[in-house]
Design an enzyme around this catalytic site. Structure first.
Site, mmCIF file in Angstrom:
data_model
loop_
_atom_site.group_PDB
_atom_site.id
_atom_site.type_symbol
_atom_site.label_atom_id
_atom_site.label_comp_id
_atom_site.label_asym_id
_atom_site.label_seq_id
_atom_site.Cartn_x
_atom_site.Cartn_y
_atom_site.Cartn_z
ATOM 1 N N PRO A 9 0.789 -1.227 0.000
ATOM 2 C CA PRO A 9 0.000 0.000 0.000
ATOM 3 C C PRO A 9 0.825 1.284 0.000
ATOM 4 O O PRO A 9 1.864 1.359 0.662
ATOM 5 C CB PRO A 9 -0.836 -0.095 1.287
ATOM 6 C CG PRO A 9 -0.145 -1.106 2.130
ATOM 7 C CD PRO A 9 0.516 -2.061 1.184
ATOM 8 N N ASN A 10 0.324 2.234 -0.758
ATOM 9 C CA ASN A 10 0.883 3.589 -0.868
ATOM 10 C C ASN A 10 2.189 3.667 -1.667
ATOM 11 O O ASN A 10 2.697 4.752 -1.915
ATOM 12 C CB ASN A 10 1.068 4.236 0.525
ATOM 13 C CG ASN A 10 -0.250 4.326 1.266
ATOM 14 O OD1 ASN A 10 -1.216 4.864 0.725
ATOM 15 N ND2 ASN A 10 -0.318 3.777 2.453
ATOM 16 N N ARG A 17 5.391 10.798 -2.704
ATOM 17 C CA ARG A 17 5.213 10.544 -1.270
ATOM 18 C C ARG A 17 6.558 10.671 -0.545
ATOM 19 O O ARG A 17 7.477 9.899 -0.807
ATOM 20 C CB ARG A 17 4.661 9.122 -1.092
ATOM 21 C CG ARG A 17 4.515 8.687 0.344
ATOM 22 C CD ARG A 17 4.153 7.212 0.420
ATOM 23 N NE ARG A 17 4.082 6.777 1.806
ATOM 24 C CZ ARG A 17 4.241 5.525 2.201
ATOM 25 N NH1 ARG A 17 4.456 4.568 1.314
ATOM 26 N NH2 ARG A 17 4.188 5.211 3.473
ATOM 27 N N TYR A 22 11.824 8.481 0.522
ATOM 28 C CA TYR A 22 11.641 7.399 -0.452
ATOM 29 C C TYR A 22 12.211 7.700 -1.837
ATOM 30 O O TYR A 22 12.161 6.834 -2.715
ATOM 31 C CB TYR A 22 10.143 7.067 -0.575
ATOM 32 C CG TYR A 22 9.500 6.579 0.710
ATOM 33 C CD1 TYR A 22 9.985 5.453 1.362
ATOM 34 C CD2 TYR A 22 8.409 7.246 1.270
ATOM 35 C CE1 TYR A 22 9.399 5.005 2.539
ATOM 36 C CE2 TYR A 22 7.808 6.800 2.440
ATOM 37 C CZ TYR A 22 8.312 5.679 3.070
ATOM 38 O OH TYR A 22 7.731 5.234 4.235
ATOM 39 N N ASN A 71 7.919 -5.605 -0.608
ATOM 40 C CA ASN A 71 7.882 -4.452 0.293
ATOM 41 C C ASN A 71 6.422 -4.322 0.704
ATOM 42 O O ASN A 71 5.611 -3.791 -0.053
ATOM 43 C CB ASN A 71 8.359 -3.184 -0.414
ATOM 44 C CG ASN A 71 8.353 -1.987 0.530
ATOM 45 O OD1 ASN A 71 7.769 -2.034 1.610
ATOM 46 N ND2 ASN A 71 9.005 -0.902 0.112
ATOM 47 N N ALA A 74 3.047 -0.518 4.988
ATOM 48 C CA ALA A 74 2.599 -0.528 6.388
ATOM 49 C C ALA A 74 2.090 -1.903 6.831
ATOM 50 O O ALA A 74 2.076 -2.197 8.035
ATOM 51 C CB ALA A 74 1.516 0.534 6.598
ATOM 52 N N GLU A 95 12.291 -9.544 2.223
ATOM 53 C CA GLU A 95 11.567 -8.332 2.643
ATOM 54 C C GLU A 95 12.436 -7.103 2.355
ATOM 55 O O GLU A 95 13.631 -7.114 2.668
ATOM 56 C CB GLU A 95 11.298 -8.450 4.148
ATOM 57 C CG GLU A 95 10.662 -7.224 4.793
ATOM 58 C CD GLU A 95 10.606 -7.366 6.334
ATOM 59 O OE1 GLU A 95 11.102 -8.380 6.890
ATOM 60 O OE2 GLU A 95 10.093 -6.430 6.976
ATOM 61 N N HIS A 97 12.628 -2.724 2.519
ATOM 62 C CA HIS A 97 12.121 -1.395 2.865
ATOM 63 C C HIS A 97 13.066 -0.362 2.295
ATOM 64 O O HIS A 97 14.290 -0.479 2.465
ATOM 65 C CB HIS A 97 11.996 -1.226 4.382
ATOM 66 C CG HIS A 97 11.078 -2.235 4.967
ATOM 67 N ND1 HIS A 97 9.727 -2.177 4.775
ATOM 68 C CD2 HIS A 97 11.326 -3.370 5.665
ATOM 69 C CE1 HIS A 97 9.172 -3.230 5.343
ATOM 70 N NE2 HIS A 97 10.125 -3.977 5.887
ATOM 71 N N ARG A 104 13.077 5.300 12.454
ATOM 72 C CA ARG A 104 11.858 6.094 12.296
ATOM 73 C C ARG A 104 10.943 5.882 13.522
ATOM 74 O O ARG A 104 11.442 5.601 14.599
ATOM 75 C CB ARG A 104 11.180 5.707 10.973
ATOM 76 C CG ARG A 104 12.079 5.993 9.756
ATOM 77 C CD ARG A 104 11.393 5.650 8.460
ATOM 78 N NE ARG A 104 10.181 6.435 8.269
ATOM 79 C CZ ARG A 104 9.251 6.163 7.340
ATOM 80 N NH1 ARG A 104 9.410 5.139 6.521
ATOM 81 N NH2 ARG A 104 8.185 6.923 7.231
HETATM 82 C C1 DQA Z 1 8.277 1.142 3.873
HETATM 83 C C2 DQA Z 1 8.311 1.434 5.388
HETATM 84 C C3 DQA Z 1 6.929 1.256 5.997
HETATM 85 O O1 DQA Z 1 6.976 1.547 7.392
HETATM 86 C C4 DQA Z 1 5.946 2.205 5.355
HETATM 87 O O2 DQA Z 1 4.652 2.023 5.887
HETATM 88 C C5 DQA Z 1 5.950 2.120 3.872
HETATM 89 C C6 DQA Z 1 7.225 1.982 3.174
HETATM 90 C C7 DQA Z 1 9.635 1.404 3.194
HETATM 91 O O3 DQA Z 1 9.783 0.987 2.051
HETATM 92 O O4 DQA Z 1 10.513 2.040 3.782
HETATM 93 O O5 DQA Z 1 4.905 2.215 3.221
HETATM 94 O O6 DQA Z 1 7.962 -0.238 3.710
#
Ligand code: DQA
Length: 145
Positions: A9-10, A17, A22, A71, A74, A95, A97, A104
């Site tokens: 998501p997102n 964003r 990012y 990835n 959240a 995994e 990020h 953070r």
């Molecule tokens: C993320 C880190 C997560 O905490 C966050 O909710 C994201 C992006 C990252 O790529 O750093 O959406 O996964």
């Protein structure tokens, strides 16, 4: 060899964003960057804002991909459904990020998926996807010997 890259998501909003965290590339540009890096690994890319769609995609990956890079956004911090889907399939999962989730907010320090993944890359920007694909591809070659 085929590897699936899943973004949660997102992450469809990458580029606009929080670019300080990012980066400035959008998801399409990031996928092209990853794809261009690999000559011998075939990559497929999937993004969804929906937990169930990600669970379905993980199930589909079983038997069809040599590895999955995910990835979970959240969902990382609380999705037992995604955690269980990763555990249920026999494909190795890495995994990723983009940001360093350990420097953070406190809630980001917990990952419910890490324990069922081969490994985690966090904090190296979009290069983390390349590191994860490379690690999975290396593992597949090693296991084939
Ligand atoms: C993320 C880190 C997560 O905490 C966050 O909710 C994201 C992006 C990252 O790529 O750093 O959406 O996964």
């Amino acid at each position: 060899m085929k590897i699936l890259v899943i973004n949660g998501p997102n992450l469809n909003l990458l580029g606009q964003r929080k670019p300080d965290l990012y980066g400035h590339k959008n998801l399409q540009e990031i996928n092209t960057f990853i794809n261009d890096y690999f000559k011998r690994v075939k990559l497929e890319f999937f993004q969804s804002n929906h937990e169930g769609a990600i669970v379905d995609k993980l199930h589909e990956a079983d038997g069809n991909f040599a590895g999955v890079v995910i990835n979970p956004g959240a969902f990382t911090h609380y999705s037992y459904a995604i955690r269980d889907a990763i555990e249920a399939i026999s494909v190795p999962v890495a995994e990723v990020h983009i940001s360093n989730v350990h420097n953070r907010e406190d809630f980001r320090k917990t990952s419910v998926v890490s324990e069922v993944c081969q490994g985690t890359v966090s904090g190296f920007g979009v290069y983390g996807y390349i590191m994860a694909v490379q690690a999975l591809a290396h593992r597949v070659k090693r296991d084939a010997k």
